[in-house]
Write a protein that holds these residues in place. Sequence first.
Motif, mmCIF file in Angstrom:
data_model
loop_
_atom_site.group_PDB
_atom_site.id
_atom_site.type_symbol
_atom_site.label_atom_id
_atom_site.label_comp_id
_atom_site.label_asym_id
_atom_site.label_seq_id
_atom_site.Cartn_x
_atom_site.Cartn_y
_atom_site.Cartn_z
ATOM 1 N N PRO A 106 0.809 -1.226 0.000
ATOM 2 C CA PRO A 106 0.000 0.000 0.000
ATOM 3 C C PRO A 106 0.840 1.273 0.000
ATOM 4 O O PRO A 106 0.459 2.266 -0.622
ATOM 5 C CB PRO A 106 -0.829 -0.119 1.283
ATOM 6 N N GLU A 107 2.000 1.245 0.671
ATOM 7 C CA GLU A 107 2.848 2.444 0.681
ATOM 8 C C GLU A 107 3.428 2.705 -0.709
ATOM 9 O O GLU A 107 3.524 3.850 -1.134
ATOM 10 C CB GLU A 107 3.965 2.293 1.719
ATOM 11 N N GLN A 108 3.830 1.634 -1.409
ATOM 12 C CA GLN A 108 4.327 1.788 -2.778
ATOM 13 C C GLN A 108 3.232 2.346 -3.668
ATOM 14 O O GLN A 108 3.476 3.206 -4.522
ATOM 15 C CB GLN A 108 4.798 0.431 -3.309
ATOM 16 N N THR A 109 2.003 1.857 -3.478
ATOM 17 C CA THR A 109 0.860 2.354 -4.248
ATOM 18 C C THR A 109 0.644 3.836 -3.979
ATOM 19 O O THR A 109 0.434 4.624 -4.911
ATOM 20 C CB THR A 109 -0.405 1.550 -3.894
ATOM 21 N N LYS A 110 0.714 4.228 -2.724
ATOM 22 C CA LYS A 110 0.542 5.645 -2.373
ATOM 23 C C LYS A 110 1.637 6.503 -2.996
ATOM 24 O O LYS A 110 1.360 7.593 -3.518
ATOM 25 C CB LYS A 110 0.549 5.815 -0.852
ATOM 26 N N HIS A 111 2.887 6.031 -2.952
ATOM 27 C CA HIS A 111 3.997 6.783 -3.544
ATOM 28 C C HIS A 111 3.763 6.986 -5.039
ATOM 29 O O HIS A 111 3.979 8.078 -5.581
ATOM 30 C CB HIS A 111 5.324 6.059 -3.328
ATOM 31 N N TYR A 112 3.340 5.910 -5.703
ATOM 32 C CA TYR A 112 3.121 6.000 -7.145
ATOM 33 C C TYR A 112 1.983 6.958 -7.466
ATOM 34 O O TYR A 112 2.118 7.845 -8.325
ATOM 35 C CB TYR A 112 2.835 4.618 -7.730
ATOM 36 N N LEU A 113 0.856 6.802 -6.786
ATOM 37 C CA LEU A 113 -0.297 7.663 -7.050
ATOM 38 C C LEU A 113 0.030 9.129 -6.757
ATOM 39 O O LEU A 113 -0.395 10.029 -7.478
ATOM 40 C CB LEU A 113 -1.494 7.207 -6.221
#
Length: 224
Positions: A106-113
């Motif tokens: 989820p943190e990687q997803t947040k960084h990307y978004l």
Amino acid sequence: MSLKMLPEESRPREKLLARGAQSLSDAELLAIFLRTGLQGMNAIELADFLLREFGSLRSLLSSTQTEFCSHKGLGSAKFAQLQAVVEMTKRYLAETLKRGDALTSPEQTKHYLSSVLRDRHREAFYVLFLDNQHRVISDEVLFEGTIDAASVYPREVVKRAMHHNAAALILAHNHPSGVAEPSDADRRITRRLVDAMALVDIRILDHFVVGDGEVVSFAERGWM
């Protein structure tokens, strides 16, 4: 003072190679990118000056060509290099996300978004299309609106999900105001989309709202 006159451990490039990029300050990282300074100003001093002029590294990275090139020591060639660095960062994050399970990072997803949506001046509605193992198949900005709101049409989301043969979706949009707190309208459209996708047996796993320094997850709030 020329960078060559500094002790080797204080030179940005040597320091990076010895200690890693994370050990460098914003000015030192920018100095490596700039490579050279100006008359009477070495690369670190120029980098420090530019960071003060722009207000932050982020403001410099998100500046327009006109804004960027209006500062001494910067021109169209360096602007092109900088945009290439920014785009490579986005693609690196996208590749990392697409190799794995979006729900287990989820943190990687947040960084990307955040990298995709945070600095947009208008609201944009973004969708990650996932397969049945929750790996990313594709991603698209489906709608763009005014600075205040985006018109989101559930039938278009359904159409694109069917096109990609998606089993699940992750939604995201930005708040150009910088405040990530979801509005009542955000919750209403999320509910409409959840209901619409359920008719074609596609799950919506989360909806992220991207602000200036925060990304809010509907799933983490218990709203999905």
